[in-house]
Write an enzyme that holds these catalytic residues in place. Structure first.
Site, PDB file in Angstrom:
ATOM      1  N   HIS A  88       0.827  -1.206   0.000  1.00 14.60           N
ATOM      2  CA  HIS A  88       0.000   0.000   0.000  1.00 14.60           C
ATOM      3  C   HIS A  88       0.864   1.261   0.000  1.00 14.60           C
ATOM      4  CE1 HIS A  88      -3.705   2.297   0.925  1.00 14.60           C
ATOM      5  NE2 HIS A  88      -2.873   3.099   1.567  1.00 14.60           N
ATOM      6  N   GLU A  89       1.809   1.311   0.917  1.00 15.07           N
ATOM      7  CA  GLU A  89       2.662   2.495   1.013  1.00 15.07           C
ATOM      8  C   GLU A  89       3.624   2.594  -0.167  1.00 15.07           C
ATOM      9  OE1 GLU A  89       1.825   4.674   3.020  1.00 15.07           O
ATOM     10  OE2 GLU A  89       0.504   3.446   4.262  1.00 15.07           O
TER      11      GLU A  89
END
Length: 356
Positions: free
Chosen positions: A19-20
């Site tokens: 996600h990051e």
């Protein structure tokens, strides 16, 4: 318990990292400076500086964050950092950077489903009849236990699911079934009857059936790389649709809110899937990744969807929300997330005491 905790940290670490990573890669692609890339929150237990960015692992493994130059509204920016400031980038680029996080969760799910399909293939239930209920269309038509349904109204059938779908979509019209029995094939005519059955969410739904149950024989279907792509797309879509539908059903009250689980439930399930093998754990991570991607797209301040909502309003009206409005919205968003976290922790604890 220790096994579950380790599996939980690994699962959450993979989900948060992807996600990051989406935010990070798009930020760098558009020339935005990244100050911090962190897995976890709170005190930093490991950190390493590479150029402008500090990469770190933090103590609390319940998320992560990418901090960009000029990300916060009203944040003072040095003159030399203007060109790499998030706030100074065009609206479209800012929206793409924010949307990249959830997008990478869907990409992770697709990749996992792809490799599962490529290396494991498909396991489907053969369309072999195990039991025929009396006084049903199948019984009247002469279908017997052990028969294999190879076609429905001219459509070839390779799995029980194929057959059920074709019969279910018949609208009760007469169907011609191609049946294989003891080395020979023949056709029979059946007229499906309407039944009221419970769906996945416990709702009463009308369904057309002929009164047979599967024997349970399993067929393994190997897939080539191109077929695996199609299967991965199909699985990602199915889980996405089911997740959204589940949220709708919870809001409507059809599904009880106490079915929601939190970190404890995820840890328990992660441990169980890890014991079942790499494929089971990979499938579990893929499902969670889709869930995480969809949840982050909810239009709640603090979440990526909340930022995208502000960007959409700005794009339509041409007006940027002032700092005080954003701050209040973020406070509301944080309060909602904290309340949800407390609620799911409560559900987890009650579930444990009840032996669930």
């Amino acid at each position: 318990m220790g096994h579950s905790i380790i599996a939980f940290i690994i699962v959450l670490g993979i989900l948060v990292f992807f996600h990051e990573l989406g935010h990070f890669l798009l930020a760098r692609y558009y020339g935005v400076g990244v100050v911090t890339f962190s897995l976890g929150f709170g005190p930093k237990i490991y950190k390493k500086n590479v150029g402008l960015t500090e990469y770190c692992i933090s103590l609390i493994p319940l998320g992560g964050y990418v901090k960009m130059v000029g990300e916060e509204p009203g944040e003072p920016i040095r003159f030399e950092d203007i060109d790499i400031s998030f706030s100074q980038k065009p609206l479209f680029q800012k929206a793409m950077i924010v949307a990249a996080g959830p997008l990478f969760n869907f990409i992770l799910a697709f990749l996992l489903f792809y490799f599962i399909a490529l290396f494991s293939g498909l396991y489907v239930i053969k369309p072999v009849v195990g039991k025929v209920a009396e006084d049903t269309p199948a019984h009247v038509a002469g279908i017997q236990s052990g028969d294999t349904i190879t076609g429905v109204h001219g459509e070839p059938v390779t799995s029980w699911e194929d057959m059920v779908n074709l019969i279910g979509n018949s609208n009760g019209d007469p169907l011609e079934l191609l049946v294989a029995r003891e080395g020979r094939e023949f056709t029979v005519m059946v007229t499906p009857e309407e039944k009221i059955v419970k769906n996945l969410f416990g709702e009463d739904k009308k369904k057309y059936m002929i009164g047979i149950a599967a024997k349970g024989d399993i067929l393994h279907i190997p897939l080539n790389p191109f077929q695996a792509v199609g299967e991965a797309v199909k699985r990602t879509w199915q889980i996405s649709h089911l997740t959204i539908l589940s949220v709708v059903k919870i809001v409507q009250g059809t599904v009880p809110a106490d079915t929601l689980g939190g970190p404890i439930m995820i840890a328990q399930m992660a441990g169980e899937q890890a014991k079942a093998g790499v494929a089971s754990l990979s499938f579990f991570i893929a499902m969670l990744s889709v869930n995480l991607g969809i949840i982050n797209l909810f239009p709640i301040p603090v979440l990526d969807g909340g930022h995208l909502l502000f960007f959409a309003i700005e794009g339509i009206t041409g007006i940027t929300a002032n700092e005080s409005i954003r701050e209040k919205a973020n406070q509301i968003g944080i309060a909602l997330l904290v309340a949800l976290m407390v609620f799911v922790f409560y559900n987890d604890i009650i579930r444990i005491f009840n032996g669930g």
